[in-house]
Design a protein around this motif. Structure first.
Motif: not given
Length: 749
Positions: A345-358
């Motif tokens: 349900y929330h998968n597309s909002l944010f992820s650990t991969a997004d945090l790593s990239e930031l």
């Protein structure tokens, strides 16, 4: 379950017998019976004779081998009881009974030979033993099935089939209370878990959407305590009791729903059976299908009205509860837990991969953007470094059990920015976010309360939460966050909710509700907290309003401008107040009477400045709020410019009398009247995505253009023709539209 039997034995079966003989049969002496057990509620048809023979065969299987091998070489037939076979061997076979009496699941013959009665007495004894054994097996199966139903892990055992519509209607889900040997046993305690108690929680399944919409009212018991530090909450364990639930599904008369109901119910009951001492938490077990939102397509911006889109964003967060229902039943009354049964349900909002990239690419700073925290042995520790955050350092800290908090993800993630900005249109306050990455088997933060209302969206993994309601009104709706509570301070508190949030789940935590969480040893957790309604209470309004109100009232009431009594130093003050009152009682009483009269003057004039006071609150909102996340169409029609425009290509738009304009957001700007001669606009269209990252955005607006601004505000979201603006001249109309367009407040076509 009702079944019917006739007096005469049937010549053959009309159905298949269940493995268990523990069924209650009642005879129906109607004379016109055809010798069969009639079907009811879609159940199986059997003849009385077939039931007796099947029972006899079951008894044969249970008899010791040596009794079966009694020296007789003659094979036993399927149609005769042991007594009949013995009589047959002696050439004295008794006739088959002509009528039956059915009682307690046993069919007896009313006309039998002495040998048949003796044999049937023995059969009856064997049947009784078989029934008791089968009942024990059934109970074990029921308990096993219940344990699988509340297991938060993946389930492989198919659900037990419901026996009838009537039984399905009467099943109810409840947690066990008290000491029960069939309760789930958790060998070890989650890190820093507060011992809690089990409770009976009646929940009714709504087959269409939800399981319960009533606050939980339960009485805790002493059996659900957790023990040990490193609880082994594997994917095949539930932290709560594994007791057979009794489920009452909503009435459903549609065909083809029998098998679907069992499967759906199993999907609803994985984990999330709550415990708690009172009615301060709604727990909704639901099934919400659908794929994750494609935020790049602006899926929540289907309307021209930004407030409608804001409600769509809140509705997405609250599915399947609904926005209206939330504000009516939950808002500022209860906590809310939604278990959706949809990990995507929330998968597309944010992820650990997004945090790593930031962390890898953005200039994130310790304390400003990133906090590193650990909660162990009742102590919360912040382990921030200095300057920029580097990926290698964060990986090392995570391996050591530290949690990573991204303080303002809306400043770096367009998807979180988009969601928060839309929600601002609903709540009329700054909406911010935090993300929390917690490694397996650890916790990052001590028990505490916040000064904001929070929506927790579980993005990855799972987390075990304990939630505590305020103990009294003094602790409700605090204006400041609390400090960290110690284990000793939490020892006597009982949670209103305790359980797992799985991927796709939501928890709403009102202001002042203490909360604490930890992961299990096998799963990390990533969730985003969306915070609303910071500093928007009545007290905050009065804090803005009262100083100006006093100035206004003092100008109108001469009493407020008089001096205090010259001897007030003698009779007023906290120290020695009793002695002062005793000695100067008359003077003090007169002073208090005058002061009370002055307060009445002020109170009588509050409503006169309500609008001015709220303008000051709104001004604070526009100073801190996020700027809009514009859709592609909004960019094309605003001062931002279309995607095809470059510095050398594309036309520069001009405001003309025939142009059509409208505001981009309903709550993107506000007109302020400082005096009869001066007005100005405050807006958020050019704000920073970092909280208070820019100065207040103000545009001076000539007073003679104020009516045109008000017209656009009233017509929103409809388009208005520039020539139709209620300004004195055509030049003034074009002037207003040009001012608004140049600072990005309106769309123009």
């Amino acid at each position: 379950m009702k079944r019917k039997a006739s007096k005469a034995a049937s010549k053959g079966p009309k159905g298949k017998l269940n493995d268990s003989f523990d069924i209650n049969l009642k005879a129906k002496q109607n004379g016109a019976s055809n010798g069969t057990i009639e079907e009811e509620d879609g159940e199986i048809l059997l003849s009385a004779f077939e039931i007796r023979e099947r029972q006899r065969k079951q008894a044969e299987k249970e008899r010791p081998v040596e009794e079966q091998q009694d020296g007789s070489s003659e094979k036993r037939t399927d149609s005769l009881s042991p007594a009949h076979k013995k009589d047959k061997k002696n050439k004295q076979v008794s006739p088959i009974a002509h009528s039956t009496v059915v009682e307690n699941g046993i069919i007896e013959l009313d006309k039998q030979s002495p040998s048949s009665k003796k044999a049937n007495k023995k059969n009856k004894k064997n049947d009784q033993a078989n029934r008791e054994k089968q009942q024990e097996v059934n109970r074990e199966n029921d308990l096993s099935h219940a344990a699988e139903n509340i297991n938060p892990a993946l389930e492989t055992t198919p659900p037990l089939r419901e026996k009838s519509k009537r039984q399905r209607k009467k099943r109810k889900l409840s947690m066990p209370s008290g000491d029960d040997s069939n309760s789930a046993h958790v060998d070890q305690e989650a890190p820093h878990a507060v011992p809690t108690k089990k409770a009976n929680i009646p929940i009714v399944i709504d087959e269409e959407i939800i399981l319960d919409t009533r606050p939980l009212k339960v009485v805790p018991s002493a059996k659900n305590s957790l023990s040990g530090k490193d609880a082994d909450r594997s994917t095949k364990e539930s932290p709560l009791a594994k007791k057979s639930p009794t489920v009452t599904p909503a009435k459903d008369t549609r065909e083809g729903k029998k098998s679907q109901s069992s499967s759906k119910r199993d999907s609803l009951l994985k984990g999330h059976l709550p415990i708690g001492p009172n009615g301060d938490c709604f727990v909704i077990l639901s099934k919400v299908d659908g794929d994750p939102l494609d935020f790049s397509a602006f899926p929540l911006s289907k309307s021209d009205d930004s407030t409608v889109n804001g409600r769509a964003a809140l509705d997405w967060i609250l599915q399947p509860f609904g926005v209206d229902r939330f504000f009516k039943q939950v808002w500022e009354k209860h906590a809310l837990v939604l278990s959706r049964g949809n990990a995507k349900y929330h998968n597309s909002l944010f992820s650990t991969a997004d945090l790593s990239e930031l962390i890898r690419t953005a200039d994130l700073q310790y304390g400003t953007n990133i906090n590193i925290a650990k909660y162990r042995d009742g102590v919360r520790t912040t382990l921030n470094g200095q300057g920029r955050v580097y990926l290698k350092d964060v990986k090392r800290l995570i391996a050591d059990g530290c949690s990573v908090q991204l303080i303002n993800p809306q400043a770096f993630s367009d998807r979180i920015w988009y969601l928060c900005e839309l929600l601002q249109e609903v709540f009329g306050s700054f909406v911010g976010a935090n993300t929390y990455l917690t490694p397996a088997g650890s916790a990052g933060f001590a028990p505490h309360w916040d000064e904001i209302d929070a929506f927790l969206l579980q993005l990855e993994g799972r987390k075990y939460w304990r939630l505590y309601a305020p103990e009294n009104q003094d602790d409700s709706f605090p204006r400041e966050s609390s400090g960290n509570f110690t284990p000793e301070q939490m020892a006597n508190r009982r949670p209103i909710f305790e359980g797992w949030l799985e991927e796709g789940d939501l928890m709403h935590i009102p202001r002042g509700y203490i909360h604490v969480a930890n992961t299990d040893p096998h799963h990390h957790s990533l969730h985003v907290t969306v915070s609303v309604c910071r500093r928007v209470s009545y007290a905050d309004l009065l804090d803005k309003l009262v100083p100006d109100l006093l100035d206004v009232v003092a100008d109108q009431r001469v009493e407020l401008r008089r001096s205090l009594p010259v001897n007030a130093l003698n009779f007023a003050g906290v120290a020695d107040a009793d002695l002062r009152t005793e000695k100067y009682g008359t003077e003090r009483k007169a002073f208090e009477t005058s002061l009370r009269s002055m307060m009445n003057f002020v109170t009588d004039h509050v409503t006169q400045l309500t609008d001015a006071g709220y303008d000051m609150m709104a001004r604070e909102f526009f100073k801190t709020a996020l700027p809009p996340k514009l859709t592609h169409e909004e960019q094309n029609l605003s001062a931002v410019g279309g995607h095809g425009d470059t510095l050398l290509k594309g036309k520069s738009p001009r405001v003309e009398r025939g142009s059509h304009i409208r505001f981009i957001r309903r709550h993107g700007q506000r007109l302020m009247m400082e005096s009869e001669d001066r007005s100005f606009i405050v807006h958020r269209m050019q704000n920073s995505r970092v909280y208070e990252g820019k100065e207040e955005q103000i545009i001076d607006l000539p007073v003679d253009l104020a009516d045109g601004f008000a017209h656009l505000n009233e017509q929103y979201p409809a388009w208005s023709k520039v020539s139709d603006l209620p300004c004195a001249t055509n030049e003034a109309k074009i002037q207003l539209a040009t001012i608004l367009f140049s600072v990005g407040l309106i769309l123009m076509r």
